[in-house]
Design an enzyme around this catalytic site. Structure first.
Site, short mmCIF file in Angstrom:
data_model
loop_
_atom_site.label_atom_id
_atom_site.label_comp_id
_atom_site.label_asym_id
_atom_site.label_seq_id
_atom_site.Cartn_x
_atom_site.Cartn_y
_atom_site.Cartn_z
N PHE A 1 -32.14 83.86 -56.85
CA PHE A 1 -32.42 84.86 -55.82
C PHE A 1 -33.84 84.65 -55.33
CE2 PHE A 1 -30.37 88.96 -54.41
CZ PHE A 1 -29.06 88.53 -54.50
N GLN B 1 -38.67 97.21 -46.08
CA GLN B 1 -38.18 95.84 -46.18
C GLN B 1 -37.18 95.49 -45.08
OE1 GLN B 1 -35.61 94.28 -49.69
NE2 GLN B 1 -37.59 93.26 -49.83
N HIS C 1 -34.48 92.68 -44.38
CA HIS C 1 -33.73 91.63 -45.08
C HIS C 1 -33.53 90.47 -44.11
CE1 HIS C 1 -30.54 89.53 -47.18
NE2 HIS C 1 -30.69 90.33 -48.22
N LEU D 1 -25.18 93.44 -43.65
CA LEU D 1 -25.88 92.50 -44.54
C LEU D 1 -25.02 91.31 -44.96
CD1 LEU D 1 -28.56 92.43 -46.45
CD2 LEU D 1 -26.88 92.85 -48.21
N GLU E 1 -28.23 87.94 -49.99
CA GLU E 1 -29.15 86.87 -50.36
C GLU E 1 -28.47 85.88 -51.32
OE1 GLU E 1 -33.21 88.12 -50.70
OE2 GLU E 1 -33.34 87.22 -52.69
N ARG F 1 -38.49 88.04 -49.51
CA ARG F 1 -37.86 88.49 -48.26
C ARG F 1 -38.85 88.70 -47.11
NH1 ARG F 1 -33.38 92.69 -50.77
NH2 ARG F 1 -32.00 91.01 -51.47
N HIS G 1 -33.60 97.20 -44.33
CA HIS G 1 -32.72 97.14 -45.50
C HIS G 1 -33.10 98.11 -46.61
CE1 HIS G 1 -30.05 95.39 -48.42
NE2 HIS G 1 -31.03 95.00 -49.21
N ARG H 1 -39.99 94.24 -52.24
CA ARG H 1 -39.08 94.21 -53.39
C ARG H 1 -38.38 92.86 -53.47
NH1 ARG H 1 -33.53 94.81 -54.00
NH2 ARG H 1 -33.08 95.71 -51.95
C1 LIG Z 1 -25.68 96.28 -48.14
C2 LIG Z 1 -26.63 96.39 -49.31
C3 LIG Z 1 -26.59 95.46 -50.33
C4 LIG Z 1 -27.47 95.57 -51.40
N1 LIG Z 1 -27.41 94.64 -52.42
C5 LIG Z 1 -28.23 94.76 -53.48
C6 LIG Z 1 -28.15 93.84 -54.57
O1 LIG Z 1 -27.33 92.94 -54.59
N2 LIG Z 1 -29.02 94.01 -55.61
C7 LIG Z 1 -29.96 95.00 -55.63
O2 LIG Z 1 -30.73 95.10 -56.59
N3 LIG Z 1 -30.04 95.91 -54.62
C8 LIG Z 1 -29.20 95.81 -53.56
N4 LIG Z 1 -29.27 96.73 -52.54
C9 LIG Z 1 -30.14 97.91 -52.70
C10 LIG Z 1 -29.49 98.90 -53.66
O3 LIG Z 1 -28.09 98.89 -53.47
C11 LIG Z 1 -29.98 100.33 -53.47
O4 LIG Z 1 -31.37 100.34 -53.36
C12 LIG Z 1 -29.57 101.17 -54.67
O5 LIG Z 1 -28.18 101.02 -54.92
C13 LIG Z 1 -29.91 102.63 -54.46
O6 LIG Z 1 -29.33 103.36 -55.52
P1 LIG Z 1 -29.69 104.87 -55.76
O7 LIG Z 1 -28.95 105.29 -56.96
O8 LIG Z 1 -31.15 105.05 -55.74
O9 LIG Z 1 -29.13 105.64 -54.46
P2 LIG Z 1 -27.67 105.66 -53.75
O10 LIG Z 1 -26.71 104.73 -54.38
O11 LIG Z 1 -27.95 105.50 -52.31
O12 LIG Z 1 -27.19 107.11 -54.08
C14 LIG Z 1 -27.74 108.25 -53.48
C15 LIG Z 1 -26.97 109.46 -53.95
O13 LIG Z 1 -27.63 110.63 -53.51
C16 LIG Z 1 -26.69 111.53 -52.96
N5 LIG Z 1 -27.41 112.38 -52.01
C17 LIG Z 1 -28.29 112.02 -51.06
N6 LIG Z 1 -28.74 113.11 -50.40
C18 LIG Z 1 -28.13 114.17 -50.96
C19 LIG Z 1 -28.18 115.57 -50.71
N7 LIG Z 1 -28.91 116.11 -49.73
N8 LIG Z 1 -27.41 116.37 -51.48
C20 LIG Z 1 -26.63 115.88 -52.46
N9 LIG Z 1 -26.54 114.55 -52.73
C21 LIG Z 1 -27.29 113.72 -51.99
C22 LIG Z 1 -25.64 110.62 -52.35
O14 LIG Z 1 -24.44 111.31 -52.17
C23 LIG Z 1 -25.55 109.54 -53.41
O15 LIG Z 1 -24.71 109.98 -54.45
C24 LIG Z 1 -28.40 96.62 -51.46
C25 LIG Z 1 -28.44 97.57 -50.43
C26 LIG Z 1 -27.58 97.45 -49.37
C27 LIG Z 1 -27.67 98.46 -48.26
#
Ligand SMILES: Cc1cc2nc3c(=O)[nH]c(=O)nc-3n(C[C@H](O)[C@H](O)[C@H](O)COP(=O)(O)OP(=O)(O)OC[C@H]3O[C@@H](n4cnc5c(N)ncnc54)[C@H](O)[C@@H]3O)c2cc1C
Length: 555
Positions: A104, A220, A222, A232, A235, A266, A333, A368
C-alpha cells in the site's frame, strides 16, 4: 429515560469495536446509529487494514502526527489484526496458507491484510455478529439520529438527545460516558468517495459542546477516483502493480517519487496527478483525468483480489479494467482532523470520548497512509471502550434535568419542518458548499481562494438557517435530518477553511501555492479550533515527537 454506563454514537468499525470492548469490561453499553449498523460507511472500505510500521506512519503524516499515539497504534496493530482473524474475518491467504499481505502507499514493506477489495464489509459483519453475542449487555438503538450532546452544569457530558428515525419521537438518553464514533465529514465536499451519511455530525456536536477540533485543515484527496462520480478505485490496484499514465503514456510518478512511484503517499500522488492535469497532460473529457492502467496486473489476480473494482469499472465507467486503462483523478476521501483526543479517546470534555474518523488522536497528522484508518478505528475504538467502562465503574449515573434540551431540539426540528417555502432548498445549499470546497480547499490552495471560501460559508450558514424541506411527516423524515446534517457539514467546512487559512505553509495534504515550502520552525504544531461565541477560535498545540526528528520527505 434510558440510562447506560457507556453510550456509543455510531456503529461503524470504531463504534462496534468500542461497544465490544466496553461490554467485555462488564459495563452496561448502548450503541446508536442513524442507519442500520452494517450500512455504516466502514462497509465501503476496500483495500485492507495495515499492521503499520510506526516510522512509515510518521513520515506519511509529514511529521505532524503525534508519535506517542502512532507508537501505540502500531505496536498494538498485529495483535488487533490477529484478534480479527480469531473472531472470524476470512483474511486472504497466500499459497503457504499464511495471512497474505499486500503493498500500500507510503509503506516500506507489504503490511496490509485484506479480504479481496471488500475488507470493510468483511470486518463490519464479523463485529456485528460478535455484538449479537452480547445482546444481553449491549442495547442497540438502530436508526436513531443523535441531535446533540447533553451536558451537566459543570459542562460534563451526561448523555444525548436523539430522534427515532422511524417514528420521529424525540428522547433523552443519560449516560456516564458518551463515545462519539460518528465517522468523517466527506459530504461537505462534492464529489467525494464518502456515502451520503458521512456528514460530520459527531465533529459538529462535539464542537458545539465546546470540544476542540484539531488538524481540520488536513483533508485527504485520494489519487484514484472516477472522474464524474468520485467513486473510489482502491489503492489496492496500485498495490497490485497498476500504473498511472498521462496523455503521453508517461509514468509521471518517476518525476515525483522515483523510488516508490505509484506507491508514494496519497498527498504526493494526488499532487503529481493534479500537476499533470493542470499542465495539459491529462486524459479523458476536458483532459481532467489520468489513466490508471490495471492491465499490467495478471488478469487472474485482478479478478481474484480486485473483483469489486472490476465491477465498479464496468458499472460506473463502462470500462473493463482487465483489458483497458480507466480514467481517474484525485477526489476528496478522508479528513485527518476531528475531535481532539488523547490515546484513550478522551476529549477535554469530561465523559466525552471520540474514536475513528470523527476523532483526531492525531495518528495521521498531515496525511493518512492508506489502510491506516481501519486500524485507527479498531485500536482507538477498543481503547475508548475500555477506558470509558473503567471510568463508569467508579461513578454514579449523572442526575440531569433533560427537559430543557429535549424541548430545544424538538422545537428546532418543528421549526425546520414549518419553514416557509421561499428560501433555498437544503440540497441546493449542500451542492454549492461541496463544489465550492472542492474548488478552494482541495489539492492546491491559496489565500484568495480560501478567503472567498470563508465568505461563501458565512452566506451558506445564513441560508441554511432558513432552508426549506418537502417532507412534513414524522415517519422516516430524511428531509429534516438532511437539514440538520447541512448545519453539521457547514461547521466542519468552516473549521477546515479557517485551519487552512491559518497554516501558512505546505505540509501533507495542505499545499499552499502561496507558501509552497514546509516550515518546521513556525508550523510544526497542531491547529486547534474551538467554538467561541458564534465563530471559530484558533489556538495551537505541540506535536509529540518521541524518536523521529522531522526530515525532508522523499519517496
Ligand atoms: C470508498 C472508501 C474506501 C475505503 N477503504 C479503506 C481501506 O481499504 N482501508 C482503510 O483503512 N480505510 C479505508 N477507508 C476509510 C475508512 O473506511 C473510514 O475512515 C472508516 O471506516 C470510518 O469508520 P468509523 O467507524 O469512524 O465511521 P463510519 O463507519 O463512517 O461510521 C459512522 C457511524 O456513525 C453513525 N452516525 C453518524 N452520525 C450520527 C448521528 N447524528 N446519530 C446517530 N448515528 C450517527 C452512522 O450511522 C455510522 O454508524 C475507505 C473509505 C472509503 C470512503
Amino acid at each position: 429515560m434510558p440510562a447506560h454506563d457507556v453510550l456509543i454514537i455510531g456503529a461503524g468499525l470504531a463504534g462496534q469495536r468500542a461497544a465490544l470492548a466496553a461490554a467485555r469490561e462488564g459495563a452496561s453499553v448502548a450503541i446508536m446509529s442513524k442507519v442500520h449498523p452494517v450500512r455504516s460507511h466502514s462497509v465501503a472500505a476496500a483495500g485492507g487494514i495495515n499492521a503499520a510500521i510506526a516510522y512509515d506512519t510518521v513520515k506519511g503524516s509529514d511529521f505532524l502526527g503525534d508519535q506517542d499515539a502512532i507508537e501505540v497504534m502500531c505496536s498494538e496493530a498485529p495483535g488487533e489484526v490477529m484478534h480479527l482473524e480469531h473472531i472470524g474475518v476470512t483474511f486472504h491467504r497466500n499459497e503457504k496458507g499464511e495471512m497474505d499481505l499486500r503493498a500500500f502507499g507510503g509503506a516500506s514493506m507489504k503490511r496490509t491484510a485484506y479480504v479481496a477489495d471488500i475488507t470493510g464489509q468483511a470486518l463490519l459483519h464479523v463485529l456485528y455478529e460478535q455484538l449479537m453475542k452480547h445482546h444481553e449487555t449491549v442495547e442497540r438503538y438502530e436508526e436513531w439520529f443523535t441531535t446533540s450532546l447533553l451536558q451537566d452544569e459543570q459542562g460534563r457530558c451526561a448523555g444525548v438527545i436523539a430522534r427515532d428515525v422511524r417514528s420521529g419521537r424525540m428522547e433523552a438518553f443519560t449516560a456516564k460516558n458518551v463515545i462519539l464514533a460518528c465517522g468523517g465529514a466527506g459530504q461537505a465536499y462534492k464529489p467525494t468517495t464518502n456515502g451520503l451519511i458521512v456528514t460530520g455530525d459527531g465533529i459538529a456536536m462535539a464542537y458545539r459542546a465546546g470540544a476542540p477540533l484539531m488538524d481540520m485543515e488536513m483533508v485527504q484527496y485520494h489519487p484514484t477516483c472516477l472522474v464524474e462520480t468520485g467513486i473510489l478505485i482502491t489503492e489496492g490496484a496500485r498495490g497490485e502493480g497498476a500504473h498511472l499514465l498521462n496523455s503521453g503514456g508517461e509514468r509521471f510518478m518517476e518525476k515525483a517519487a522515483p523510488n516508490k512511484m505509484e506507491l508514494a503517499s496519497r498527498d504526493v500522488v494526488s499532487r503529481a496527478e493534479q500537476i499533470e492535469i493542470n499542465e495539459g497532460r491529462g486524459v479523458g473529457p476536458g483532459g481532467r483525468g489520468i489513466y490508471l492502467d490495471v492491465t499490467v496486473v495478471p488478469r487472474k489476480r485482478t479478478l481474484e483480489a480486485l473483483r469489486e473494482i472490476v465491477n465498479l469499472g464496468k458499472d460506473f465507467a463502462g470500462v473493463d479494467i482487465t483489458r483497458e486503462p480507466i480514467t481517474i483523478r484525485p477526489g476528496q476521501h478522508y479528513i485527518m482532523g476531528g475531535v481532539k483526543t488523547d490515546i484513550d479517546g478522551r476529549t477535554p470534555i469530561e465523559g466525552l470520548y471520540a474514536a475513528g474518523e470523527v476523532a483526531c488522536v492525531s495518528v495521521h497528522g498531515g496525511n493518512r497512509l492508506g489502510a491506516n484508518s481501519l486500524l485507527d478505528t479498531l485500536i482507538f475504538g477498543r481503547r475508548s471502550g475500555e477506558h470509558a467502562a473503567a471510568r463508569a465503574a467508579s461513578m454514579a449515573m449523572p442526575e440531569i434535568d433533560t427537559h430543557a434540551q429535549l424541548r430545544r431540539d424538538s422545537d428546532a426540528i418543528d421549526a425546520i419542518i414549518n419553514r416557509p417555502r421561499d428560501g433555498r432548498r437544503v440540497s441546493e445549499i449542500k451542492d454549492e458548499l461541496g463544489e465550492m470546497m472542492n474548488e478552494y480547499a482541495a489539492v492546491f490552495r491559496d489565500e484568495q481562494g480560501l478567503q472567498s471560501a470563508r465568505e461563501t460559508i458565512a452566506r451558506l450558514k445564513e441560508e441554511a438557517g432558513k432552508a426549506w424541506i418537502d417532507d412534513r411527516g414524522t415517519v422516516f423524515n430524511q428531509d429534516v435530518l438532511g437539514a440538520i446534517e447541512l448545519g453539521y457539514m457547514i461547521d466542519c467546512a468552516e473549521a477546515t477553511v479557517v485551519g487552512a487559512i491559518e497554516r501558512k505553509e505546505s505540509r501533507g495534504a495542505q499545499f499552499r501555492t502561496d507558501y509552497p515550502e514546509r516550515n518546521d520552525e513556525e508550523w510544526l504544531k497542531h491547529i486547534d479550533i474551538t467554538l467561541d461565541g458564534d465563530g471559530p477560535h484558533v489556538s495551537y498545540s505541540p506535536v509529540a515527537i518521541t524518536q523521529w526528528q522531522p526530515e525532508e520527505r522523499k519517496y
